[in-house]
Structures are given as structure tokens and as C-alpha cells.
Design an enzyme around this catalytic site. Structure first.
Site, mmCIF file in Angstrom:
data_model
loop_
_atom_site.group_PDB
_atom_site.id
_atom_site.type_symbol
_atom_site.label_atom_id
_atom_site.label_comp_id
_atom_site.label_asym_id
_atom_site.label_seq_id
_atom_site.Cartn_x
_atom_site.Cartn_y
_atom_site.Cartn_z
ATOM 1 N N GLY A 116 -17.366 -2.668 158.399
ATOM 2 C CA GLY A 116 -16.079 -2.303 158.972
ATOM 3 C C GLY A 116 -16.058 -1.069 159.846
ATOM 4 C CB ALA A 140 -16.252 1.941 149.236
ATOM 5 C CD GLU A 182 -7.745 8.229 142.849
ATOM 6 O OE1 GLU A 182 -7.695 9.168 143.163
ATOM 7 O OE2 GLU A 182 -8.271 7.200 143.270
ATOM 8 C CG HIS A 214 -10.666 9.230 145.721
ATOM 9 N ND1 HIS A 214 -9.650 8.521 145.221
ATOM 10 C CD2 HIS A 214 -11.164 8.875 146.935
ATOM 11 C CE1 HIS A 214 -9.427 7.517 146.438
ATOM 12 N NE2 HIS A 214 -10.266 7.623 147.340
ATOM 13 C CB ALA A 229 -14.741 10.681 151.298
#
Length: 325
Positions: free
Chosen positions: A155, A235, A265, A285, A287
């Protein structure tokens, strides 16, 4: 119409006000909260009278949707919506859901490169050695140039990541449920999933989390990877069997992993398997989180609200419904 931004969007208050002002000038009530709700009950109270909600990545339970009787539209300031509960209720009620696709393409792709270079060149270990009277001993790494990179999911973010690796001189293999013409034009060689992970020196994951992708990189699939290969996951955490990944790292089945996403998380529990895994480079987390991307996502998320009000919804993930004032 009541519009509520129910959690912080991590931009300067003046920048947020600039985005809110055109809606307020049109006569809409816009309320923005500067702290995330501390509980589901508090979230329910915030959302109960809203016609439109702007949310980010705070878990959003089905009970909040159920209690929000006036709700017509949700603008998610994020790419994925797997944290949004009550999807059946949302569909049945004809609530429009839009996302902020594209806001973090560059930030995520750049972190993938950063994690890869760190692992290949032992940057963390070199920093520590320098600070503790160490030398170059044991720090000789590997070049990125020429390494075969397997991009799982081509994607927008996957293609941006592929382009950065190509700039470093890496041939690209790709897997995607449907072959992307843009990927072919870039020179990506599409292969089956097992071929990509077994032939690549670096495997980077860019799949959404769905029932079909959960656990897709299992212990069995990890065993197909080269013992010298690296896995990068920026991802979704549950795409990987992370216990199996920790085992593969500790047994030397693969050489290293750069992981930004987990089964939950952060903060991670002390017994989380990757915390003690060999050559696992972990980030919390983040990115997506750059100053530039935060501004882009706020612009997209609030732009989605304007587009919906103008009956020209954009970035629609779940069925649009007509505006009801």
C-alpha cells in the site's frame, strides 16, 4: 451540529485552533479536549451529545458508540481503525467513518530504514561502547546496499518504504493480495508470501490487521526466513506471533528484529517475550509520530469533517450517510 475532538491531536493549540476556526465560523460548535479520557465512562460522557467525533488512537469501545445517539460521522486521525469498537452498530446506523490515510507514510518508512540501519551497523551497541571506554571490537556490521528487501503489503506506506530502500541500492521483492501497478512500475518483483520471506535479507511488514492477517507471520513462517535475515514490523503487532519471534531470535533462526508494534500498546508487561529476546530493537509504537506527521493527520482528520459537512466525504472507510442538521 456538535463536533468533538475527544483526544489530543499532538499539535500546537494555535495550529489546532486554526483548523477549527472555519467550522466555528460556519456556526458549528467545536469542542477539543486536551487530555485523553481516563475511563470509558468519561469517554461516554464526552461523546454522548456529539454529531461528529474526531478520535485518534485511544481504544474506542463499542459502548461509546452505543451511547452516542446523535452520532453521524467519525473522523479517525489514524490509518487503521482496529481500535474502533462497535463496527456492526456503526454500519447498521449508517455512520460514516473516515481515516487519515497517508499522513504517516514518510515517518513510518523512515523509521523502518532507521531500525534496519541500526541493526545492520550496531548503532546502539556502538554508542554504548563509546560511552564505556569500548572500541570497535565486535561492532563490525553489514552494508544495506545490495540486500534483498521483501515488502509485505505494498500500500502507500509499503511503496514509500520500498522507494527508500531502492535509494540505498536494494532490490525489492513484494507481496500483496493484489499486485499494484505502481509497484511494478517501480521495479518491485512480486512473488508469493512464502517466497518473499524466504528469499529476502530484510522483511518489512506493511499489512493492516484483519482476521486474515492476524498471526500471518507464525513460527512456521519465521522458520522460512534466512538465519542472516532481519524482520521489521512497524505495521500492527498481532500480525506476528511475537512469542514465536522471540523464540526464533533466541535460537538464532533469524539475525535480528526491529519492532515498533506489539500485541498491546506500551507500556509492555515485564514478562513480554520480546523484551528479553536476542538482538531485538524495540520502540514504543512511535513510527507515525513526527511533528510533521501530527500536523498532516490533524489537517486530514478535520478536513474529513469539512468534506462530510459539504456532502463530499473523503477517505471513507465505512459507508457514508447524508448530513442531518
Amino acid at each position: 451540529m456538535m463536533i468533538k475532538i475527544v483526544e489530543p491531536l499532538s499539535i500546537h493549540p494555535q495550529a489546532l485552533q486554526r483548523l477549527m476556526t472555519p467550522l466555528q465560523n460556519q456556526g458549528y460548535t467545536v469542542i477539543a479536549y486536551d487530555q485523553a479520557a481516563a475511563s470509558t465512562d468519561e469517554l461516554i460522557l464526552r461523546c454522548a451529545d456529539a454529531d461528529i467525533l474526531v478520535i485518534a488512537n485511544q481504544p474506542f469501545p463499542a459502548s461509546v458508540i452505543e451511547a452516542s445517539k446523535n452520532l453521524k460521522m467519525i473522523s479517525v486521525a489514524f490509518t487503521g481503525i482496529d481500535h474502533l469498537g462497535g463496527l456492526n452498530d456503526i454500519r447498521e446506523r449508517g455512520i460514516t467513518v473516515c481515516n487519515a490515510a497517508g499522513y504517516s507514510n514518510h515517518s513510518v518508512a523512515e523509521l523502518v530504514l532507521g531500525l534496519t540501519l541500526n541493526l545492520l551497523r550496531n548503532i546502539n551497541a556502538a554508542n554504548m561502547a563509546t560511552r564505556t571506554s569500548g572500541t570497535i571490537a565486535g561492532l563490525i556490521g553489514n552494508e544495506l546496499r545490495g540486500k534483498i528487501v521483501g515488502v509485505i503489503g505494498t500500500g502507500r506506506i509499503g511503496l514509500q518504504t520500498a522507494a527508500l530502500f531502492q535509494a540505498f541500492g536494494c532490490p525489492i521483492l513484494g507481496y500483496n493480495p493484489s499486485i499494484k501497478q505502481q509497484g511494478l512500475q517501480m521495479g518491485i518483483q512480486y512473488k508469493e508470501f512464502d517466497q518473499v520471506i524466504s528469499e529476502s535479507d530484510i522483511v518489512t511488514l506493511h499489512l493492516p490487521l484483519t482476521p486474515d492477517t492476524k498471526g500471518v507471520l507464525s513460527g512456521e513462517k519465521l522458520a522460512l526466513m534466512k538465519p542472516t535475515s532481519l524482520l521489521i514490523n512497524c505495521a500492527r503487532g498481532p500480525i506476528v506471533d511475537n512469542q514465536a519471534l522471540a523464540d526464533a531470535l533466541n535460537k538464532g533462526q533469524i539475525a535480528g528484529a526491529g519492532i515498533d508494534v506489539f500485541d498491546m500498546e506500551p507500556p509492555l508487561p515485564n514478562d513480554y517475550p520480546l523484551l528479553k529476546a536476542t538482538n531485538a530493537l524495540l520502540t514504543p509504537h512511535y513510527a507515525f509520530a513526527t511533528a510533521e506527521s501530527m500536523v498532516r493527520r490533524a489537517e486530514i482528520a478535520i478536513g474529513n469533517v469539512t468534506a462530510y459537512i459539504n456532502e463530499k466525504p473523503e477517505n471513507v472507510i465505512i459507508s457514508p450517510s447524508p448530513v442531518r442538521n
